[in-house]
Scaffold this motif. Sequence first.
Motif, PDB file in Angstrom:
ATOM      1  N   UNK A  27       0.835  -1.212   0.000  1.00 13.29           N
ATOM      2  CA  UNK A  27       0.000   0.000   0.000  1.00 13.29           C
ATOM      3  C   UNK A  27       0.868   1.259   0.000  1.00 13.29           C
ATOM      4  N   UNK A  28       1.975   1.236   0.725  1.00 13.43           N
ATOM      5  CA  UNK A  28       2.882   2.393   0.740  1.00 13.43           C
ATOM      6  C   UNK A  28       3.406   2.668  -0.663  1.00 13.43           C
ATOM      7  N   UNK A  29       3.795   1.619  -1.373  1.00 12.94           N
ATOM      8  CA  UNK A  29       4.288   1.816  -2.744  1.00 12.94           C
ATOM      9  C   UNK A  29       3.194   2.355  -3.657  1.00 12.94           C
ATOM     10  N   UNK A  30       1.956   1.877  -3.486  1.00 16.80           N
ATOM     11  CA  UNK A  30       0.850   2.393  -4.308  1.00 16.80           C
ATOM     12  C   UNK A  30       0.614   3.880  -4.026  1.00 16.80           C
ATOM     13  N   UNK A  31       0.661   4.261  -2.752  1.00 18.76           N
ATOM     14  CA  UNK A  31       0.454   5.671  -2.394  1.00 18.76           C
ATOM     15  C   UNK A  31       1.592   6.522  -2.955  1.00 18.76           C
ATOM     16  N   UNK A  32       2.818   6.064  -2.786  1.00 20.82           N
ATOM     17  CA  UNK A  32       3.958   6.813  -3.313  1.00 20.82           C
ATOM     18  C   UNK A  32       3.863   6.958  -4.829  1.00 20.82           C
ATOM     19  N   UNK A  33       3.449   5.890  -5.509  1.00 24.48           N
ATOM     20  CA  UNK A  33       3.322   5.960  -6.975  1.00 24.48           C
ATOM     21  C   UNK A  33       2.272   6.999  -7.352  1.00 24.48           C
ATOM     22  N   UNK A  34       1.142   7.000  -6.648  1.00 23.16           N
ATOM     23  CA  UNK A  34       0.076   7.963  -6.912  1.00 23.16           C
ATOM     24  C   UNK A  34       0.571   9.398  -6.710  1.00 23.16           C
ATOM     25  N   UNK A  35       1.399   9.600  -5.698  1.00 20.77           N
ATOM     26  CA  UNK A  35       1.940  10.934  -5.390  1.00 20.77           C
ATOM     27  C   UNK A  35       3.207  11.261  -6.170  1.00 20.77           C
ATOM     28  N   UNK A  36       3.642  10.332  -7.016  1.00 17.24           N
ATOM     29  CA  UNK A  36       4.870  10.475  -7.788  1.00 17.24           C
ATOM     30  C   UNK A  36       6.080  10.639  -6.868  1.00 17.24           C
ATOM     31  N   UNK A  37       6.111   9.800  -5.841  1.00 21.59           N
ATOM     32  CA  UNK A  37       7.224   9.757  -4.895  1.00 21.59           C
ATOM     33  C   UNK A  37       7.803   8.352  -4.921  1.00 21.59           C
ATOM     34  N   UNK A  38       8.858   8.145  -4.162  1.00 17.77           N
ATOM     35  CA  UNK A  38       9.408   6.809  -4.014  1.00 17.77           C
ATOM     36  C   UNK A  38      10.192   6.358  -5.232  1.00 17.77           C
ATOM     37  N   UNK A  39      10.477   5.068  -5.278  1.00 18.68           N
ATOM     38  CA  UNK A  39      11.293   4.539  -6.378  1.00 18.68           C
ATOM     39  C   UNK A  39      10.543   4.563  -7.707  1.00 18.68           C
ATOM     40  N   UNK A  40      11.286   4.667  -8.811  1.00 16.50           N
ATOM     41  CA  UNK A  40      10.636   4.701 -10.126  1.00 16.50           C
ATOM     42  C   UNK A  40       9.957   3.376 -10.455  1.00 16.50           C
ATOM     43  N   UNK A  41       8.787   3.473 -11.061  1.00 18.19           N
ATOM     44  CA  UNK A  41       8.025   2.284 -11.456  1.00 18.19           C
ATOM     45  C   UNK A  41       7.444   2.529 -12.844  1.00 18.19           C
ATOM     46  N   UNK A  42       6.903   1.473 -13.423  1.00 21.47           N
ATOM     47  CA  UNK A  42       6.290   1.597 -14.746  1.00 21.47           C
ATOM     48  C   UNK A  42       5.266   0.484 -14.915  1.00 21.47           C
ATOM     49  N   UNK A  43       4.448   0.599 -15.943  1.00 18.92           N
ATOM     50  CA  UNK A  43       3.448  -0.428 -16.246  1.00 18.92           C
ATOM     51  C   UNK A  43       3.994  -1.329 -17.347  1.00 18.92           C
ATOM     52  N   UNK A  44       3.772  -2.636 -17.188  1.00 18.96           N
ATOM     53  CA  UNK A  44       4.299  -3.603 -18.148  1.00 18.96           C
ATOM     54  C   UNK A  44       3.182  -4.519 -18.644  1.00 18.96           C
ATOM     55  N   UNK A  45       3.183  -4.786 -19.915  1.00 22.67           N
ATOM     56  CA  UNK A  45       2.274  -5.763 -20.492  1.00 22.67           C
ATOM     57  C   UNK A  45       0.883  -5.223 -20.770  1.00 22.67           C
ATOM     58  N   UNK A  46       0.043  -6.095 -21.335  1.00 25.29           N
ATOM     59  CA  UNK A  46      -1.317  -5.717 -21.705  1.00 25.29           C
ATOM     60  C   UNK A  46      -2.164  -5.386 -20.488  1.00 25.29           C
ATOM     61  N   UNK A  47      -1.921  -6.059 -19.387  1.00 26.13           N
ATOM     62  CA  UNK A  47      -2.718  -5.817 -18.188  1.00 26.13           C
ATOM     63  C   UNK A  47      -2.235  -4.592 -17.416  1.00 26.13           C
ATOM     64  N   UNK A  48      -1.100  -4.049 -17.806  1.00 29.44           N
ATOM     65  CA  UNK A  48      -0.602  -2.835 -17.186  1.00 29.44           C
ATOM     66  C   UNK A  48      -0.173  -2.999 -15.744  1.00 29.44           C
ATOM     67  N   UNK A  49       0.468  -4.104 -15.437  1.00 34.64           N
ATOM     68  CA  UNK A  49       0.914  -4.343 -14.057  1.00 34.64           C
ATOM     69  C   UNK A  49       2.048  -3.400 -13.700  1.00 34.64           C
ATOM     70  N   UNK A  50       1.994  -2.876 -12.493  1.00 34.85           N
ATOM     71  CA  UNK A  50       3.028  -1.974 -12.007  1.00 34.85           C
ATOM     72  C   UNK A  50       4.258  -2.810 -11.672  1.00 34.85           C
ATOM     73  N   UNK A  51       5.397  -2.391 -12.199  1.00 41.54           N
ATOM     74  CA  UNK A  51       6.640  -3.128 -12.022  1.00 41.54           C
ATOM     75  C   UNK A  51       7.747  -2.185 -11.565  1.00 41.54           C
ATOM     76  N   UNK A  52       8.731  -2.762 -10.919  1.00 42.78           N
ATOM     77  CA  UNK A  52       9.918  -2.040 -10.462  1.00 42.78           C
ATOM     78  C   UNK A  52      11.142  -2.775 -10.978  1.00 42.78           C
TER      79      UNK A  52
END
Length: 103
Positions: A38-63
């Motif tokens: 949940x912390x990583x999801x909140x940070x991603x929403x706020x554009x904080x924390x480690x860089x992440x991206x979406x991968x694949x057709x389902x758009x899974x969040x990856x690091x």
Amino acid sequence: MTARLLPVPSTAPDAPGAVGKAFLNVRDAAEYLGLSPQTLYVWRHRRQGPPSFRMGQRGRVMYRLQALEAWVQEQEQADSRSNTALSPLSAASQHRSGYTTSA
């Protein structure tokens, strides 16, 4: 104070939750960092924390594992307790300009 070692994510191709050597999903990245997903999801929403991206057709969040390691090192360098160059105790004393003392 003893250093806390971060858990190494499973990289076996048949291990549950393992995506591969280079990429981690949110759950594995959170475990690696010692945080909740949940912390990583909140940070991603706020554009904080480690860089992440979406991968694949389902758009899974990856690091990317390499990016997580680099982000941890950046956090260590930004902390004055880990980086003596940032310590206020090692900084030169500052004087106010135009300020005079009466003698």
